[in-house]
Design an enzyme around this catalytic site. Sequence first.
Site, PDB file in Angstrom:
ATOM      1  N   GLU A   3      -0.995  -4.206  21.839  1.00  0.00           N
ATOM      2  CA  GLU A   3      -0.767  -4.514  20.580  1.00  0.00           C
ATOM      3  C   GLU A   3      -1.663  -4.241  19.606  1.00  0.00           C
ATOM      4  OE1 GLU A   3       2.428  -8.056  20.269  1.00  0.00           O
ATOM      5  OE2 GLU A   3       0.434  -9.091  20.793  1.00  0.00           O
ATOM      6  N   HIS A  39      -3.757 -12.636  23.155  1.00  0.00           N
ATOM      7  CA  HIS A  39      -3.217 -12.163  22.069  1.00  0.00           C
ATOM      8  C   HIS A  39      -4.260 -12.218  21.139  1.00  0.00           C
ATOM      9  CE1 HIS A  39      -0.785 -12.037  18.239  1.00  0.00           C
ATOM     10  NE2 HIS A  39       0.145 -11.935  19.024  1.00  0.00           N
ATOM     11  N   GLU A  50      -4.578 -12.644  17.814  1.00  0.00           N
ATOM     12  CA  GLU A  50      -4.782 -13.826  16.921  1.00  0.00           C
ATOM     13  C   GLU A  50      -5.749 -14.920  17.600  1.00  0.00           C
ATOM     14  OE1 GLU A  50      -0.631 -14.854  16.238  1.00  0.00           O
ATOM     15  OE2 GLU A  50      -0.481 -12.897  14.926  1.00  0.00           O
ATOM     16  N   ASN A 100       7.480 -13.673  20.938  1.00  0.00           N
ATOM     17  CA  ASN A 100       6.385 -14.722  20.727  1.00  0.00           C
ATOM     18  C   ASN A 100       6.718 -15.367  19.531  1.00  0.00           C
ATOM     19  OD1 ASN A 100       3.953 -15.894  20.167  1.00  0.00           O
ATOM     20  ND2 ASN A 100       2.936 -14.070  20.065  1.00  0.00           N
ATOM     21  N   TRP A 101       7.255 -16.710  19.611  1.00  0.00           N
ATOM     22  CA  TRP A 101       7.548 -17.545  18.478  1.00  0.00           C
ATOM     23  C   TRP A 101       6.379 -17.935  17.596  1.00  0.00           C
ATOM     24  CZ3 TRP A 101      12.164 -21.053  20.734  1.00  0.00           C
ATOM     25  CH2 TRP A 101      13.220 -20.203  21.285  1.00  0.00           C
ATOM     26  N   LYS A 102       5.301 -17.670  18.131  1.00  0.00           N
ATOM     27  CA  LYS A 102       3.848 -18.332  17.608  1.00  0.00           C
ATOM     28  C   LYS A 102       4.092 -19.510  16.968  1.00  0.00           C
ATOM     29  CE  LYS A 102       2.864 -13.495  16.258  1.00  0.00           C
ATOM     30  NZ  LYS A 102       2.130 -12.316  15.681  1.00  0.00           N
ATOM     31  N   SER A 153       5.026  -5.254  15.015  1.00  0.00           N
ATOM     32  CA  SER A 153       6.225  -5.016  14.149  1.00  0.00           C
ATOM     33  C   SER A 153       7.389  -4.260  14.840  1.00  0.00           C
ATOM     34  CB  SER A 153       5.640  -4.169  12.867  1.00  0.00           C
ATOM     35  OG  SER A 153       4.681  -5.125  12.260  1.00  0.00           O
ATOM     36  N   GLY A 173       2.373  -8.309  12.695  1.00  0.00           N
ATOM     37  CA  GLY A 173       3.048  -8.765  11.379  1.00  0.00           C
ATOM     38  C   GLY A 173       2.660  -8.234  10.094  1.00  0.00           C
ATOM     39  N   GLY A 226       7.173 -10.451  17.697  1.00  0.00           N
ATOM     40  CA  GLY A 226       6.814 -11.708  17.108  1.00  0.00           C
ATOM     41  C   GLY A 226       8.062 -11.822  15.936  1.00  0.00           C
TER      42      GLY A 226
END
Length: 257
Positions: free
Chosen positions: A167, A95, A97, A9-11, A213, A173, A234
């Site tokens: 997750e 997700h 976020e 996931n390149w965000k 992570s 992160g 990520g």
Amino acid sequence: MRKPIIAGNWKLHKTVEESRQLIKALAEGLKDVTDVEIVVAPVFTSLESVVAAAKGSPIAIAAQNCYPAPSGAFTGEVSPALLKDVGCIGAIVGHSERRQLFGESNAFINNKVQALLAADLRAIFCIGETLDERESGRMYDILTMQVKEGLAGLTPEQMAKVVVAYEPVWAIGTGKTASNEEAEEAHAFIRGLLQGNFNEKVAENTPILYGGSVKPGNVDGLMAQEDIDGVLVGGASLVAEDFIRIVRFERTEPAQH
Ligand code: PGA
């Protein structure tokens, strides 16, 4: 037998050119891989060039989000049909976020899952508890609701296109991964939920990825767990060398997946 899935996931990172360089490095470094499904999710604006650059490699491309309508007056949104149009195989939905920063509810996420499946795309459906929810003993209730409401109305047949990603929010992160045992315990619980909400076959066949992570140094232990079928990565997915090592995780016992 669930084939391992390693997803990146390149965000909100990388320009079109930077994305192209990363996918080229990944395509080169992973060209011989056949026993793992590899997926990366760049930002919307890079999707088309990344799809083109990944052609002929074992890497499939997904989006990080979608809107649950095929078209219409939805300023700023992108539909599953348009993702399919540029060559995506599906999208990440739910997700943490998006749940936290954009207030996405289980019901809205369910609409997105439904819309992806209606477009014959795959849904990488994310769930997970916050630290507060875990510490106050509500983790299992939260996961139960997320699965029940997020996958509501789907048939067992439709579940063939769904990948669940567990997750834990406190591990995303933060550099703090769930231990192998904590992750396995949650995954086994989620598999039980799939059995209860659908059936034994769905529970047996649905891939459940761990995210939070994941790094080259901890992927092997996670992947050795019975109910962990892959990882959603990520930060480490932005570094070609790290992501390649994660895809090439070491198998401790064959035929576990
Ligand atoms: P991380 O992100 O690997 O940087 O923790 C995982 C994710 O948010 O999918």
